[in-house]
Design an enzyme around this catalytic site. Structure first.
Site, PDB file in Angstrom:
ATOM      1  N   LYS A  36       0.801  -1.234   0.000  1.00  0.00           N
ATOM      2  CA  LYS A  36       0.000   0.000   0.000  1.00  0.00           C
ATOM      3  C   LYS A  36       0.832   1.282   0.000  1.00  0.00           C
ATOM      4  CE  LYS A  36      -0.454   0.200   5.011  1.00  0.00           C
ATOM      5  NZ  LYS A  36      -1.092  -0.417   6.171  1.00  0.00           N
ATOM      6  N   ARG A 134      -6.229   0.399  17.739  1.00  0.00           N
ATOM      7  CA  ARG A 134      -6.867   0.495  16.433  1.00  0.00           C
ATOM      8  C   ARG A 134      -7.750  -0.759  16.320  1.00  0.00           C
ATOM      9  NH1 ARG A 134      -3.595   1.263  10.773  1.00  0.00           N
ATOM     10  NH2 ARG A 134      -3.831  -0.995  10.704  1.00  0.00           N
TER      11      ARG A 134
HETATM   12  C1  LIG Z   1      -0.010  -0.908   6.794  1.00  0.00           C
HETATM   13  C2  LIG Z   1      -0.080  -2.165   7.554  1.00  0.00           C
HETATM   14  C3  LIG Z   1       1.052  -2.985   7.645  1.00  0.00           C
HETATM   15  C4  LIG Z   1       2.406  -2.596   7.093  1.00  0.00           C
HETATM   16  O1  LIG Z   1       2.975  -1.585   7.880  1.00  0.00           O
HETATM   17  P1  LIG Z   1       4.486  -1.079   7.639  1.00  0.00           P
HETATM   18  O2  LIG Z   1       4.781  -0.250   8.839  1.00  0.00           O
HETATM   19  O3  LIG Z   1       4.489  -0.307   6.387  1.00  0.00           O
HETATM   20  O4  LIG Z   1       5.335  -2.294   7.557  1.00  0.00           O
HETATM   21  C5  LIG Z   1       0.916  -4.194   8.308  1.00  0.00           C
HETATM   22  N1  LIG Z   1      -0.250  -4.553   8.875  1.00  0.00           N
HETATM   23  C6  LIG Z   1      -1.356  -3.788   8.818  1.00  0.00           C
HETATM   24  C7  LIG Z   1      -2.621  -4.264   9.461  1.00  0.00           C
HETATM   25  C8  LIG Z   1      -1.313  -2.568   8.164  1.00  0.00           C
HETATM   26  O5  LIG Z   1      -2.406  -1.802   8.110  1.00  0.00           O
END
Ligand SMILES: *Cc1c(COP(=O)(O)O)cnc(C)c1O
Length: 362
Positions: A36, A134
């Site tokens: 993402k 969250r």
């Molecule tokens: C965005 C996200 C990740 C990845 O996070 P990074 O800090 O970019 O590695 C992993 N798990 C969830 C649930 C996320 O929303």
């Protein structure tokens, strides 16, 4: 065309090799790469799909997953939806996503119905909240966790694939051996109580990877989900560089459209800027001010740094960023291109902006 984001696929591949070595060889975890941050860029996604160490390809948006579900599956990777699904998107989720993260029974029931229509079993990971606040069922409410598991196990078209936690996103809570051990504890209790085996205990994102290097990732955590550490080489718990990674995988380039000597202090009564904020100005005397054709609509001005270290970013508005190029060794001209390395916010916004072109180094 400018502005453009230059994506270095070789450097990204190098970062992927490095985080794969830590996660899989040293940490004994499966590797979920999160796309993402770069808006599931197709060239990046193709590189990730073809990488032998990657087990899962994940994103927070079904729209992004749709773009690479086929190539991921062809290469033997499972697709994963990280954000708790909307009721409105469950039909797409069961179609394009092999594993979705969930915390709401009403949504899981809908996923069960939709999976039934396709005649498939949909995998879910039950999210547990260890205090970051969250998503997830709160870890202290064990009765709620067990009640959810009991109902999930009764759904014909749903497979409980495991449990997971997300930290350091909203609450900025740092993953440690003690809080992640609680997740493993929840998994073991579920297994015991219901006589099942959970495939996955997912111990977090790029803020958890540092625990492997310290030998503190609890036994039982068997998956990590890595976005920023792969894309920018960052350990996001303490902001350190991960061994073997680089941070200049992406370079933002923007063109100078105006270059003039003017004062550093605006003249007249100061109100609020285009975003309703009261600006702060530093008196630097008469300076060389360059305007580049990119703005807050396209990037995060606080999350980009000029490669020319003698340039300062003074500020910006929707479509303009103003630079102080007075101290630079280079005699900039209108038409010159200024380059920036990006932080997470800058990467996210430039990759998402329809006005930022992409170019690739391969
Ligand atoms: C965005 C996200 C990740 C990845 O996070 P990074 O800090 O970019 O590695 C992993 N798990 C969830 C649930 C996320 O929303």
């Amino acid at each position: 065309m400018y502005p453009r984001l230059v994506v270095d696929l070789n450097k990204l591949k190098g970062n992927l090799d490095a985080v794969a070595k830590i996660t899989k060889e040293e940490g004994n975890c499966s590797l979920m790469i999160v796309t993402k941050g770069l808006c599931a860029d197709p060239e990046m996604a193709a590189m990730v799909a073809s990488h032998p160490a990657v087990d899962f390809m994940a994103d927070s948006r079904v729209q992004n997953i749709k773009t690479y579900a086929e190539i991921a599956r062809q290469n033997g990777k499972k697709t994963v939806l990280l954000r708790i699904p909307m009721h409105a998107e469950v039909a797409d989720v069961v179609k394009y996503v092999d594993l979705s993260f969930n915390s709401e029974l009403s949504t899981i029931r809908l996923l069960n119905e939709e999976a039934g229509k396709l005649g498939i079993k949909h995998n879910i990971l039950l999210m547990i909240d260890l205090g970051d606040l969250r998503e997830g069922i709160f870890f202290q409410n064990e009765d709620l966790i067990f009640a959810a598991v009991e109902e999930i196990l009764g759904l014909e078209n749903i497979n409980l694939y495991g449990v997971g936690v997300n930290l350091t996103c909203y609450g900025a809570i740092i993953p440690k051996n003690d809080n992640l051990s609680q997740l493993v504890g929840v998994a073991r209790k579920i297994e015991e109580k219901f006589g099942i085996k959970l495939e996955m205990v997912s111990g977090g994102n790029s803020s958890s990877i540092y625990l492997i290097g310290k030998g503190e990732l609890p036994e039982g955590v068997n998956n990590l989900r890595l976005g920023e550490s792969f894309l920018l080489g960052n350990d996001t718990a303490y902001g350190e560089k991960l061994p073997g990674t680089v941070s200049d995988t992406l370079i933002l380039e923007a063109q100078i459209v105006e270059l003039k000597e003017k004062p550093s202090l605006p003249i007249g009564e100061v109100g609020v800027d285009a975003f309703g904020q009261k600006p702060y100005y530093e008196d630097r005397g008469i300076i060389k001010r360059a305007i580049i054709a990119i703005g807050k609509q396209d990037t995060d001005i606080d999350s980009m740094e000029p490669l020319d270290e003698k340039i300062d970013i003074l500020g910006g508005s929707s479509d303009h960023i103003i630079l102080d190029v007075t101290k630079s060794d280079k005699e900039y001209q209108v038409g010159d291109v200024v380059q920036f390395v990006l932080g997470y916010g800058g990467m996210l916004k430039t990759a998402t902006s329809a006005y930022v072109e992409k170019a690739y180094v391969r």
